[in-house]
Write a protein that holds these residues in place. Structure first.
Motif, short mmCIF file in Angstrom:
data_model
loop_
_atom_site.label_atom_id
_atom_site.label_comp_id
_atom_site.label_asym_id
_atom_site.label_seq_id
_atom_site.Cartn_x
_atom_site.Cartn_y
_atom_site.Cartn_z
N GLN A 4 119.05 -31.63 -35.96
CA GLN A 4 120.64 -31.00 -36.28
C GLN A 4 119.78 -29.40 -37.19
O GLN A 4 119.39 -29.41 -38.17
CB GLN A 4 121.42 -31.44 -37.51
CG GLN A 4 122.49 -30.90 -37.84
CD GLN A 4 123.31 -32.13 -38.61
OE1 GLN A 4 123.13 -32.52 -39.95
NE2 GLN A 4 124.77 -31.60 -38.37
N VAL A 5 120.67 -28.57 -36.47
CA VAL A 5 120.72 -26.99 -37.38
C VAL A 5 121.14 -27.22 -38.15
O VAL A 5 122.22 -27.11 -38.54
CB VAL A 5 121.09 -25.70 -36.47
CG1 VAL A 5 120.97 -24.44 -36.28
CG2 VAL A 5 120.56 -26.16 -34.66
N GLU A 6 119.20 -26.90 -39.81
CA GLU A 6 120.59 -25.92 -40.60
C GLU A 6 120.80 -24.45 -41.25
O GLU A 6 121.72 -24.57 -41.65
CB GLU A 6 119.20 -26.36 -41.86
CG GLU A 6 118.59 -27.88 -42.12
CD GLU A 6 118.03 -28.29 -42.87
OE1 GLU A 6 116.85 -27.59 -43.14
OE2 GLU A 6 118.42 -29.39 -44.00
N LYS A 52 124.80 -21.11 -27.18
CA LYS A 52 125.03 -19.94 -28.11
C LYS A 52 124.56 -22.10 -29.65
O LYS A 52 125.29 -22.41 -29.05
CB LYS A 52 126.38 -19.64 -28.61
CG LYS A 52 125.80 -18.59 -30.08
CD LYS A 52 126.80 -17.71 -30.28
CE LYS A 52 126.52 -17.03 -31.95
NZ LYS A 52 128.04 -16.07 -32.37
N VAL A 53 123.49 -21.61 -30.13
CA VAL A 53 123.52 -22.24 -31.22
C VAL A 53 124.42 -21.99 -32.71
O VAL A 53 124.51 -21.14 -33.33
CB VAL A 53 122.27 -22.67 -31.23
CG1 VAL A 53 121.98 -24.13 -32.49
CG2 VAL A 53 121.88 -23.32 -30.31
N GLN A 54 124.97 -22.77 -33.14
CA GLN A 54 124.92 -22.72 -34.73
C GLN A 54 124.96 -23.80 -35.43
O GLN A 54 124.71 -24.56 -35.48
CB GLN A 54 127.56 -23.09 -34.51
CG GLN A 54 128.02 -22.38 -33.07
CD GLN A 54 129.34 -22.04 -33.35
OE1 GLN A 54 129.70 -23.45 -34.16
NE2 GLN A 54 130.16 -21.15 -33.35
N ILE A 55 125.40 -23.81 -36.87
CA ILE A 55 124.78 -24.04 -37.97
C ILE A 55 125.82 -25.61 -37.50
O ILE A 55 126.73 -26.13 -37.34
CB ILE A 55 124.58 -24.04 -39.55
CG1 ILE A 55 123.82 -22.47 -39.66
CG2 ILE A 55 124.54 -24.65 -40.52
CD1 ILE A 55 124.50 -21.88 -40.40
N GLY A 56 124.65 -26.74 -37.84
CA GLY A 56 124.75 -28.12 -37.76
C GLY A 56 125.22 -28.64 -36.01
O GLY A 56 125.71 -29.93 -35.91
N ASP A 57 124.74 -28.04 -34.94
CA ASP A 57 124.64 -28.68 -33.61
C ASP A 57 122.97 -29.62 -33.46
O ASP A 57 122.62 -29.31 -34.81
CB ASP A 57 124.49 -27.41 -32.42
CG ASP A 57 125.49 -27.31 -32.69
OD1 ASP A 57 126.70 -27.20 -33.06
OD2 ASP A 57 125.61 -25.52 -31.71
#
Length: 107
Positions: A4-6, A52-57
């Motif tokens: 998970q992206v932090e 595009k990636v976001q925090i939580g992805d």
């Protein structure tokens, strides 16, 4: 493994990974011990055509390198989450349907 992206920085993505999966990956690749449960996925390792990636992805990653100081470098790994978790999603949906039916019966 799935992480998970932090955090998103100018040099890459910090990705939180499961400690259990991390231990297994490290045992396969090295004898180093690591206390951290997140690693860095550098932009150079990330596909240019990825949305595009976001925090939580959630994204697919694998351990690339474990440094002497315990820092973890990650590689991007293409994951089709529906294929990986199809059985889990199906059983979860069945359970939700059963619970909704029991809830209707109680009311």
């Amino acid at each position: 493994m799935i992480g998970q992206v932090e955090n998103i920085t100018r040099f890459g993505l910090f990705v939180k990974i499961s400690a259990d999966e991390l231990t297994d990956e490290i045992k396969k690749s090295t004898d180093k011990t690591v206390s951290k449960n997140s690693g860095l996925l550098r932009w150079s390792q990330f596909p240019k055509n990825h949305p595009k990636v976001q925090i939580g992805d959630l994204i697919g990653v694998e351990v690339f390198k474990v440094h002497e100081d315990g820092k973890i470098d990650l590689n991007y790994q293409e994951k089709n989450f529906k294929n990986v978790y199809a059985e889990f999603l199906e059983s979860s949906q069945q359970r939700i349907t059963e619970l909704e039916q029991k809830n209707r019966e109680l009311n």
